[in-house]
Scaffold this motif. Sequence first.
Motif, PDB file in Angstrom:
ATOM      1  N   TYR A  40       0.836  -1.203   0.000  1.00  0.00           N
ATOM      2  CA  TYR A  40       0.000   0.000   0.000  1.00  0.00           C
ATOM      3  C   TYR A  40       0.873   1.256   0.000  1.00  0.00           C
ATOM      4  O   TYR A  40       0.595   2.214  -0.725  1.00  0.00           O
ATOM      5  CB  TYR A  40      -0.922  -0.002   1.218  1.00  0.00           C
ATOM      6  N   LEU A  43       2.300   2.529  -3.347  1.00  0.00           N
ATOM      7  CA  LEU A  43       1.441   3.212  -4.306  1.00  0.00           C
ATOM      8  C   LEU A  43       1.676   4.717  -4.248  1.00  0.00           C
ATOM      9  O   LEU A  43       2.004   5.268  -3.199  1.00  0.00           O
ATOM     10  CB  LEU A  43      -0.032   2.939  -3.981  1.00  0.00           C
ATOM     11  N   GLN A  47      -2.992   6.685  -6.737  1.00  0.00           N
ATOM     12  CA  GLN A  47      -3.446   5.302  -6.659  1.00  0.00           C
ATOM     13  C   GLN A  47      -4.070   5.008  -5.293  1.00  0.00           C
ATOM     14  O   GLN A  47      -5.067   4.300  -5.203  1.00  0.00           O
ATOM     15  CB  GLN A  47      -2.282   4.346  -6.912  1.00  0.00           C
ATOM     16  N   ARG A  48      -3.489   5.552  -4.235  1.00  0.00           N
ATOM     17  CA  ARG A  48      -4.061   5.364  -2.895  1.00  0.00           C
ATOM     18  C   ARG A  48      -5.446   5.994  -2.805  1.00  0.00           C
ATOM     19  O   ARG A  48      -6.363   5.409  -2.247  1.00  0.00           O
ATOM     20  CB  ARG A  48      -3.167   5.995  -1.833  1.00  0.00           C
ATOM     21  N   ARG A  50      -7.555   6.492  -5.264  1.00  0.00           N
ATOM     22  CA  ARG A  50      -8.472   5.682  -6.039  1.00  0.00           C
ATOM     23  C   ARG A  50      -8.833   4.403  -5.292  1.00  0.00           C
ATOM     24  O   ARG A  50      -9.985   3.963  -5.300  1.00  0.00           O
ATOM     25  CB  ARG A  50      -7.814   5.329  -7.380  1.00  0.00           C
ATOM     26  N   LEU A  51      -7.867   3.799  -4.619  1.00  0.00           N
ATOM     27  CA  LEU A  51      -8.114   2.573  -3.872  1.00  0.00           C
ATOM     28  C   LEU A  51      -9.044   2.831  -2.685  1.00  0.00           C
ATOM     29  O   LEU A  51      -9.916   2.022  -2.386  1.00  0.00           O
ATOM     30  CB  LEU A  51      -6.795   1.980  -3.379  1.00  0.00           C
ATOM     31  N   ARG A  52      -8.885   3.963  -2.002  1.00  0.00           N
ATOM     32  CA  ARG A  52      -9.765   4.293  -0.885  1.00  0.00           C
ATOM     33  C   ARG A  52     -11.197   4.523  -1.349  1.00  0.00           C
ATOM     34  O   ARG A  52     -12.144   4.315  -0.594  1.00  0.00           O
ATOM     35  CB  ARG A  52      -9.256   5.533  -0.152  1.00  0.00           C
ATOM     36  N   ARG A  56     -15.044  -2.749  -0.964  1.00  0.00           N
ATOM     37  CA  ARG A  56     -14.446  -4.080  -0.937  1.00  0.00           C
ATOM     38  C   ARG A  56     -15.011  -4.998  -2.019  1.00  0.00           C
ATOM     39  O   ARG A  56     -14.318  -5.784  -2.595  1.00  0.00           O
ATOM     40  CB  ARG A  56     -14.676  -4.728   0.421  1.00  0.00           C
ATOM     41  N   ILE A  59     -13.263  -4.409  -5.349  1.00  0.00           N
ATOM     42  CA  ILE A  59     -11.857  -4.785  -5.450  1.00  0.00           C
ATOM     43  C   ILE A  59     -11.715  -6.201  -5.996  1.00  0.00           C
ATOM     44  O   ILE A  59     -10.838  -6.473  -6.797  1.00  0.00           O
ATOM     45  CB  ILE A  59     -11.153  -4.655  -4.085  1.00  0.00           C
TER      46      ILE A  59
END
Length: 61
Positions: A40, A43, A47-48, A50-52, A56, A59
């Motif tokens: 993590y 990144l 990117q972080r 976008r991931l947040r 779930r 993903i």
Amino acid sequence: MSNRAKYAVGALVVFVVLLALPLPAWLKVLTVIGIPVAGYLALDPGQRRRLRGITRKQIGR
């Protein structure tokens, strides 16, 4: 082989190797927790972010 299967096989291999090595239990736990955290932190900020924003359920798709 799907990407999910590749990740599962890789995680299983790491788990078996860690069980086989004569390491203290705290070091094994630290390794299991540290690998995803290091991934993590590797990144970039975009990117972080976008991931947040992803739930779930999204993903695993």
